[in-house]
Design a protein around this motif. Sequence first.
Motif, PDB file in Angstrom:
ATOM      1  N   VAL A  48       0.751  -1.097  -0.187  1.00  0.00           N
ATOM      2  CA  VAL A  48      -0.117  -0.052  -0.058  1.00  0.00           C
ATOM      3  C   VAL A  48       0.864   1.164  -0.041  1.00  0.00           C
ATOM      4  CG1 VAL A  48      -1.924   1.400   1.394  1.00  0.00           C
ATOM      5  CG2 VAL A  48      -1.837  -1.334   1.199  1.00  0.00           C
ATOM      6  N   GLN A  49       1.880   1.299   0.924  1.00  0.00           N
ATOM      7  CA  GLN A  49       2.868   2.423   0.930  1.00  0.00           C
ATOM      8  C   GLN A  49       3.315   2.700  -0.712  1.00  0.00           C
ATOM      9  OE1 GLN A  49       5.436   2.246   3.960  1.00  0.00           O
ATOM     10  NE2 GLN A  49       4.036   2.446   5.660  1.00  0.00           N
ATOM     11  N   HIS A  50       3.864   1.637  -1.043  1.00  0.00           N
ATOM     12  CA  HIS A  50       4.720   1.817  -2.409  1.00  0.00           C
ATOM     13  C   HIS A  50       3.792   2.294  -3.402  1.00  0.00           C
ATOM     14  CE1 HIS A  50       7.896  -0.327  -0.459  1.00  0.00           C
ATOM     15  NE2 HIS A  50       8.766   0.127  -1.256  1.00  0.00           N
ATOM     16  N   LEU A  51       2.409   1.920  -3.353  1.00  0.00           N
ATOM     17  CA  LEU A  51       1.688   2.441  -4.303  1.00  0.00           C
ATOM     18  C   LEU A  51       1.239   3.821  -4.311  1.00  0.00           C
ATOM     19  CD1 LEU A  51      -0.682  -0.795  -4.813  1.00  0.00           C
ATOM     20  CD2 LEU A  51       0.957  -0.075  -6.486  1.00  0.00           C
ATOM     21  N   PRO A  56      10.627   3.594  -4.451  1.00  0.00           N
ATOM     22  CA  PRO A  56      11.146   2.458  -4.978  1.00  0.00           C
ATOM     23  C   PRO A  56      11.081   1.283  -4.194  1.00  0.00           C
ATOM     24  CG  PRO A  56      12.661   3.803  -4.089  1.00  0.00           C
ATOM     25  CD  PRO A  56      11.409   4.557  -4.327  1.00  0.00           C
ATOM     26  N   PRO A  57      11.343  -0.063  -4.855  1.00  0.00           N
ATOM     27  CA  PRO A  57      11.150  -1.320  -4.087  1.00  0.00           C
ATOM     28  C   PRO A  57      11.789  -1.473  -2.675  1.00  0.00           C
ATOM     29  CG  PRO A  57      11.209  -1.543  -6.475  1.00  0.00           C
ATOM     30  CD  PRO A  57      11.626  -0.056  -6.183  1.00  0.00           C
ATOM     31  N   GLU A  58      13.302  -0.945  -2.676  1.00  0.00           N
ATOM     32  CA  GLU A  58      14.215  -1.025  -1.718  1.00  0.00           C
ATOM     33  C   GLU A  58      13.896   0.025  -0.550  1.00  0.00           C
ATOM     34  OE1 GLU A  58      15.858   1.960  -4.277  1.00  0.00           O
ATOM     35  OE2 GLU A  58      14.881   0.088  -4.728  1.00  0.00           O
ATOM     36  N   SER A  62       9.464   5.995   5.637  1.00  0.00           N
ATOM     37  CA  SER A  62      10.302   6.873   6.519  1.00  0.00           C
ATOM     38  C   SER A  62      11.803   6.966   6.154  1.00  0.00           C
ATOM     39  CB  SER A  62      10.553   6.356   7.889  1.00  0.00           C
ATOM     40  OG  SER A  62      11.215   5.069   7.832  1.00  0.00           O
ATOM     41  N   GLY A  63      12.350   6.502   4.940  1.00  0.00           N
ATOM     42  CA  GLY A  63      13.372   6.519   4.663  1.00  0.00           C
ATOM     43  C   GLY A  63      13.751   7.629   3.261  1.00  0.00           C
ATOM     44  N   VAL A 219      13.305  -9.913   4.986  1.00  0.00           N
ATOM     45  CA  VAL A 219      14.508  -9.308   5.790  1.00  0.00           C
ATOM     46  C   VAL A 219      13.651  -8.791   7.027  1.00  0.00           C
ATOM     47  CG1 VAL A 219      15.846  -7.492   5.973  1.00  0.00           C
ATOM     48  CG2 VAL A 219      15.721  -8.712   3.633  1.00  0.00           C
ATOM     49  N   PRO A 220      14.251  -9.239   8.329  1.00  0.00           N
ATOM     50  CA  PRO A 220      13.460  -8.639   9.355  1.00  0.00           C
ATOM     51  C   PRO A 220      13.836  -7.236   9.561  1.00  0.00           C
ATOM     52  CG  PRO A 220      15.502  -9.950   9.861  1.00  0.00           C
ATOM     53  CD  PRO A 220      15.149 -10.264   8.322  1.00  0.00           C
ATOM     54  N   TYR A 221      13.213  -6.771  10.751  1.00  0.00           N
ATOM     55  CA  TYR A 221      13.557  -5.432  11.106  1.00  0.00           C
ATOM     56  C   TYR A 221      14.739  -5.258  11.628  1.00  0.00           C
ATOM     57  CZ  TYR A 221       8.554  -4.325  11.311  1.00  0.00           C
ATOM     58  OH  TYR A 221       7.058  -4.524  10.802  1.00  0.00           O
TER      59      TYR A 221
END
Length: 579
Positions: A48-51, A56-58, A62-63, A219-221
């Motif tokens: 949802v956030q990326h849409l 970008p996928p990576e 917040s970054g 990939v975990p936090y």
Amino acid sequence: MLKRLPTLLRWLRRQVRASELLFLGLAILVGMVGGLFTVLVGAASRMVQHLLFGLPPELRLSGAASLSFPVLLALPAGGAVLVAFNWIVQTRKRALVDAVEANALHGGRMSGPDSAIVAAQTVISNGFGASVGLEAAYAQLGGLFGSLGARVMNLRRADARTLVGAGAGSAIAAAFGAPLAGAFYAFEIVIGAYTPAAIAPVVAAALAGAQVAQRLGVVPYVVSAQPGPAIHTMGYVAYGTLGAACALLGIALMRGVALVEAGSRRWLSGNLRPAVGGFLLIPLALLSPQALSAGHSALHIDMTEAVPLGFIALVLLAKATASIVSLGFGFRGGLFFASLFLGTLVGHLYAGILGLAFGHPILNIGNASLVGMAALAVAVVGGPFTMAMLVLEATGNFSLTGAVLAASLVSSTLVRELFGYSFSTWRLHLRGETITSARDVGWVRTLTAGRMMRKGFATISGDATISELRRRFPLGSTSRVVVLDGTGRYTGIATLAVAFAEGANADSAVATICHAADATLSPEQDIAQVMTRFDETGSDELAVIDAGGEVLGLVTETYVRRRYAEELDKAQRELFGER
């Protein structure tokens, strides 16, 4: 085959209830399902956030280096979507029960529809950028699968509570890739005690959840920093002070959420609160996108790059404000990861200020960030060993873990002394509950005066004489008689020992020897309230009456205290796995 299914299920239930090995297998299965749904919920929110934000996928939200105003209109839009969703499920009038409340008050029973609503609300809130974490949804679904497993297998109350804790712990373990942290989360936050009987199933479930996430390639936090120098004596003192500062900030954060929530409810309609909250988040996001979402990428950036102290202070203020606004205006989620992120900022700022004050570095910034991260998370979420294990599994630094424990214990002690609640139990307190942990107190609520009272009791009119009382109830026939007025309502209790005592006037009315006329119980009062009432009145017996003054039964202090001791002993045996 289908006809034999109920018989097979009954047999399997008996085996699981009788075998610790099979119960361990059930816990592993719950842990695997909890880990799987943690992966799915996290993926749904990120998608949802990326849409919405065109990331970008990576990259996580917040970054992002910056976000434009048109893109940030997704925040109030998310509030509107949340309002629409809440309207669709508005038939559910009562408060939604989370894993902590379920274990504290309901013997581990959780509702599937309740949990689905909580998870959906959290995904909507986080997915549209509100400053909340997904850990509430993770733990809710993990705990739900534990509860469902216990219900299907018809497990005992203590085993059901353990399985709920195991499910919630497996979800946290999967999210962070940290089985020990997940296990201690289950013990400290969801079960409320370190129980010998629960060690194997909880740890096994946490390992299973972490392994499922790892095998799915998630990939975990990642919580990491450059390894700093070993911690010495003065370092512990400095980090203890940092723990105290984090405790005060944590209390301010929790009270801030409560105050903003109360104010927004007072001045705004429930249909407007999340949308207005979304608009209020826009200037904070324009100031710094690190204020949005949970803060995973932001935490990594601030801990691994050289960042000016002024920028750190700005992000700290923006993130704290965004979290308060998000939760106070009705977005759903938790403060778990937000408190971790805010803690790293506090630790970074603390180390930097000390360095400026003394003219040279006093604390390693990476170490201080991790200590602050754990200390603030303990203040808000609770669980000092949970956070210590999280740091240990992330860094492998035992010296640093000792400092984390010291700061966490200072933080935990101050919060208990000055505030008394974690964020989850504070929200329950605002709803009128009194629990301060997930420790099982549900049996206290269910053991009421109505359940403990004796219904077969003798009665007499208050106008009758003492001689008539003696004639109708000879010594040895009973010890007390309920006295009623002319309409059949309660007026007191007459004790036969007093009626037959030397010097008692046989021609006097029974009402003259009554006691406990104003000391009564209602049938819904729990055993703790009943014992308090006995202490207040000094009476050996009390009548249970309804709203109309009709006597329903009698309760004696001796019986109540014996029942309390029996239930306490039973709870203690269950705690140590004595079945």
